[in-house]
Enzyme design. Structure first.
Site, PDB file in Angstrom:
ATOM      1  N   ASN A   1      54.270 -21.018  46.890  1.00  0.00           N
ATOM      2  CA  ASN A   1      55.015 -20.487  45.755  1.00  0.00           C
ATOM      3  C   ASN A   1      54.739 -21.267  44.472  1.00  0.00           C
ATOM      4  OD1 ASN A   1      56.647 -22.561  47.231  1.00  0.00           O
ATOM      5  ND2 ASN A   1      58.027 -22.312  45.487  1.00  0.00           N
ATOM      6  N   HIS A   2      54.215 -22.502  44.594  1.00  0.00           N
ATOM      7  CA  HIS A   2      53.894 -23.281  43.400  1.00  0.00           C
ATOM      8  C   HIS A   2      52.509 -22.994  42.844  1.00  0.00           C
ATOM      9  CE1 HIS A   2      57.208 -26.098  42.457  1.00  0.00           C
ATOM     10  NE2 HIS A   2      57.592 -25.768  43.679  1.00  0.00           N
TER      11      HIS A   2
ATOM     12  N   HIS B   1      52.968 -20.010  53.972  1.00  0.00           N
ATOM     13  CA  HIS B   1      53.695 -21.084  53.301  1.00  0.00           C
ATOM     14  C   HIS B   1      55.202 -20.960  53.491  1.00  0.00           C
ATOM     15  CE1 HIS B   1      54.547 -24.255  50.467  1.00  0.00           C
ATOM     16  NE2 HIS B   1      55.439 -23.460  49.892  1.00  0.00           N
TER      17      HIS B   1
ATOM     18  N   HIS C   1      51.818 -31.309  46.983  1.00  0.00           N
ATOM     19  CA  HIS C   1      52.542 -31.476  45.718  1.00  0.00           C
ATOM     20  C   HIS C   1      52.007 -32.622  44.857  1.00  0.00           C
ATOM     21  CE1 HIS C   1      55.556 -28.401  45.553  1.00  0.00           C
ATOM     22  NE2 HIS C   1      55.951 -28.641  46.793  1.00  0.00           N
TER      23      HIS C   1
ATOM     24  N   ARG D   1      67.524 -20.394  47.920  1.00  0.00           N
ATOM     25  CA  ARG D   1      66.649 -20.577  46.755  1.00  0.00           C
ATOM     26  C   ARG D   1      66.845 -19.500  45.691  1.00  0.00           C
ATOM     27  NH1 ARG D   1      62.385 -24.127  48.449  1.00  0.00           N
ATOM     28  NH2 ARG D   1      62.254 -24.316  50.708  1.00  0.00           N
TER      29      ARG D   1
ATOM     30  N   HIS E   1      56.867 -25.510  53.015  1.00  0.00           N
ATOM     31  CA  HIS E   1      57.852 -25.077  52.015  1.00  0.00           C
ATOM     32  C   HIS E   1      59.148 -25.878  51.978  1.00  0.00           C
ATOM     33  CE1 HIS E   1      59.357 -22.245  49.122  1.00  0.00           C
ATOM     34  NE2 HIS E   1      60.130 -21.557  49.928  1.00  0.00           N
TER      35      HIS E   1
ATOM     36  N   ASP F   1      51.254 -25.067  48.106  1.00  0.00           N
ATOM     37  CA  ASP F   1      51.923 -26.071  47.263  1.00  0.00           C
ATOM     38  C   ASP F   1      51.079 -27.337  47.160  1.00  0.00           C
ATOM     39  OD1 ASP F   1      53.926 -24.252  46.888  1.00  0.00           O
ATOM     40  OD2 ASP F   1      55.558 -25.567  47.495  1.00  0.00           O
TER      41      ASP F   1
ATOM     42  N   ASP G   1      51.933 -29.491  41.387  1.00  0.00           N
ATOM     43  CA  ASP G   1      53.280 -29.590  40.803  1.00  0.00           C
ATOM     44  C   ASP G   1      54.058 -30.774  41.360  1.00  0.00           C
ATOM     45  OD1 ASP G   1      53.226 -27.577  38.920  1.00  0.00           O
ATOM     46  OD2 ASP G   1      54.004 -26.046  40.276  1.00  0.00           O
ATOM     47  N   ARG G   2      54.979 -31.235  40.522  1.00  0.00           N
ATOM     48  CA  ARG G   2      55.866 -32.374  40.801  1.00  0.00           C
ATOM     49  C   ARG G   2      55.101 -33.687  40.822  1.00  0.00           C
ATOM     50  NH1 ARG G   2      61.192 -31.617  41.554  1.00  0.00           N
ATOM     51  NH2 ARG G   2      61.966 -29.571  42.119  1.00  0.00           N
TER      52      ARG G   2
ATOM     53  N   ASP H   1      52.821 -28.960  52.486  1.00  0.00           N
ATOM     54  CA  ASP H   1      52.839 -29.234  51.053  1.00  0.00           C
ATOM     55  C   ASP H   1      52.258 -30.615  50.740  1.00  0.00           C
ATOM     56  OD1 ASP H   1      54.866 -27.383  51.924  1.00  0.00           O
ATOM     57  OD2 ASP H   1      55.713 -27.426  49.920  1.00  0.00           O
TER      58      ASP H   1
END
Length: 502
Positions: A308-309, A357, A249, A405, A432, A276, A279-280, A247
């Protein structure tokens, strides 16, 4: 009579014993309550120090001593939210509300967990409860209104959904004019190494790539990605070096540090980025344009898996959608959505290492051919092979269990062993999950996690890592700390509603 006196004595003694027992039980209960409160306070200190796993540990001990206190569950729910264990957070918030229906924070926690899982209607119900409990609270009113707006937007979009022309096809970047004042890199023909070097320096200075060239990169990335299979077979080249990153991110400056440590992508230095990307972190646009640029430059030596993002719901919640709208336009959000749908779900390296992922599956007997047959051109579903590839996590215990989750599953070492044996694999590599050292080796060496965003969200204090593979397929791990970045906080472009999850 003597018998009567003896019976009375025994009865008095029994009553005395019962009274003492009740007194002892009451004292014991008070002692447990005191110790439980001490443990809660200790957990609160760890929470303030952003040591969320330790906070969860001590909230759990408090609950074991006194399982009747709603606040303990509410606090643990908040800690689970911080560790992205949304399923656990949802369960704890619900239990808190079972114990105390007037516990307002419980509604906040449950709404937050449902939002994280994309269940906005359920979140709205809890925000309604908060608004009823605190009708003059401006924060409660704001969150209710924002959540209600999202629910209405999604309902409207669903109601008018028809077969429409793709967003990518509606982009005509050739017609866009580049202003004379623009001093950044220009992408006149194909992506070149020189262009990528200029792009990295330009973005590093917090400059914006012209929208014409941004659209050109994204549109052409889709053309490449949609030609790929769902499971891409990869060979370690003759240079005997292949790097797998986890990731990112939106942490662009940490991405630059990876290239500083390990070299820029090239035919002699191939990379796989394992989902990923966005995001964030608030430099997600810079990250994704960089990665797509290298994909165009090195189609056979640069690889990208979907995380998943890379989905509409996550992007709406965690900042990428807002960032794209701020830096470019709403139309570009729709274009990215289409392109993300074509990202491969997994890569198989030298027929021996499967990289995805998330993780493995709810069902036994899954083969690589089953993965190849997955229709990936869609938003991630809530169950099935695609869901598990994006969302699942390993666990230490054998077997399977529900995911922390709330999506995907937890899979144990025997599940990994069976999957690898059936598919003649040596191991799986996945991402992940934040790991303190940036990576973790589990399941007797057959399940490796790699996470490449150090000090995740500017608060987790973890290292980042990447994996280097050679022909012998023995992983080499490189770890690194976070580097400074401009003063733009994570989740800068997410709405205040989603700030509950930051």
């Amino acid at each position: 009579t003597e018998n009567t006196r003896n019976m009375a004595d025994r009865q008095a003694k029994a009553t005395s014993n019962q009274t003492q027992k009740e007194t002892d039980m009451e004292a014991n209960a008070k002692d447990k309550a005191v110790r439980a409160e001490e443990l809660k306070n200790k957990a609160n200190e760890f929470f303030k120090a952003k040591k969320f796993e330790l906070a969860i540990k001590y909230y759990s001990q408090a609950i074991d001593l006194d399982p009747t206190v709603a606040v303990y569950y509410g606090n643990r729910s908040f800690a689970h939210l911080k560790t992205e264990s949304y399923g656990y957070a949802l369960a704890d918030a619900s239990r808190a509300l079972e114990l105390d229906k007037s516990y307002v924070k419980g509604y906040y926690r449950r709404a937050s967990a449902n939002m994280a899982l994309g269940k906005f209607k359920l979140a709205l119900k809890d925000f309604e409860a908060v608004k009823r409990a605190k009708p003059k609270d401006s924060d409660a009113i704001t969150k209710y209104n924002e959540c209600n707006k999202i629910v209405r937007q999604r309902a409207f979009a669903k109601a008018i959904a028809v077969e429409t022309r793709s967003a990518v096809e509606s982009v005509h970047y050739e017609t866009l004019t580049v202003e004379d004042s623009y001093q950044g890199p220009r992408l006149e023909e194909e992506v070149t190494t020189e262009f990528m070097r200029e792009l990295l320096q330009w973005l590093k200075r917090e400059k914006r790539l012209h929208r014409k060239y941004a659209y050109k990169i994204i549109v052409n990335a889709k053309k490449q990605l949609e030609a790929l299979p769902t499971l891409v077979d990869v060979r370690i080249p003759e240079c005997n070096r292949f790097t797998v990153c986890g990731d990112i991110h939106g942490q662009f400056y940490d991405l630059l540090n990876i290239f500083e440590l390990n070299g820029l992508p090239s035919e002699d230095n191939p990379y796989l980025f394992n989902g990923d990307f966005v995001d964030r972190g608030s430099f997600s646009v810079e990250v994704i344009l960089t990665l797509f640029g290298f994909k165009l430059l090195l189609p056979n030596h640069f690889f990208m898996s979907r995380g998943n993002h890379e989905s509409d719901t996550m992007n709406q919640m965690y900042g990428f959608e807002g960032e794209v709208k701020s830096k470019y336009a709403t139309q570009m959000v729709e274009v990215f959505s289409e392109v993300f749908n074509w990202l491969p779900l997994a890569h198989c390296i030298d027929n021996k290492i499967l990289v995805m992922h998330g993780g493995l599956f709810k069902e036994d007997g899954v083969t690589l051919d089953d993965i190849r047959k997955v229709d990936r051109n869609r938003q991630p579903p809530e169950e099935g092979l695609m869901c598990d590839l994006l969302w699942s996590d390993p666990q230490m215990l054998p077997g399977r269990s529900p995911s922390k989750r709330g999506v995907g599953i937890h899979f144990g070492p025997n599940i990994t062993e069976d999957f690898c044996r059936r598919n003649r694999l040596e191991m799986v590599i996945r991402s992940h999950e934040v790991k303190s050292d940036g990576y973790e080796v589990a399941h007797n060496g057959k399940c490796i996690t790699v996470f490449s965003a150090p000090n995740y969200c500017d608060q987790m204090g973890n290292k980042g890592a990447f994996i280097t593979l050679t022909k012998n397929l023995k992983p080499k791990y490189t770890t690194y700390a976070a580097v400074p970045h401009p003063n733009v906080k994570p989740m800068q472009y997410a709405s205040s509603l989603f700030g509950l999850l930051s």
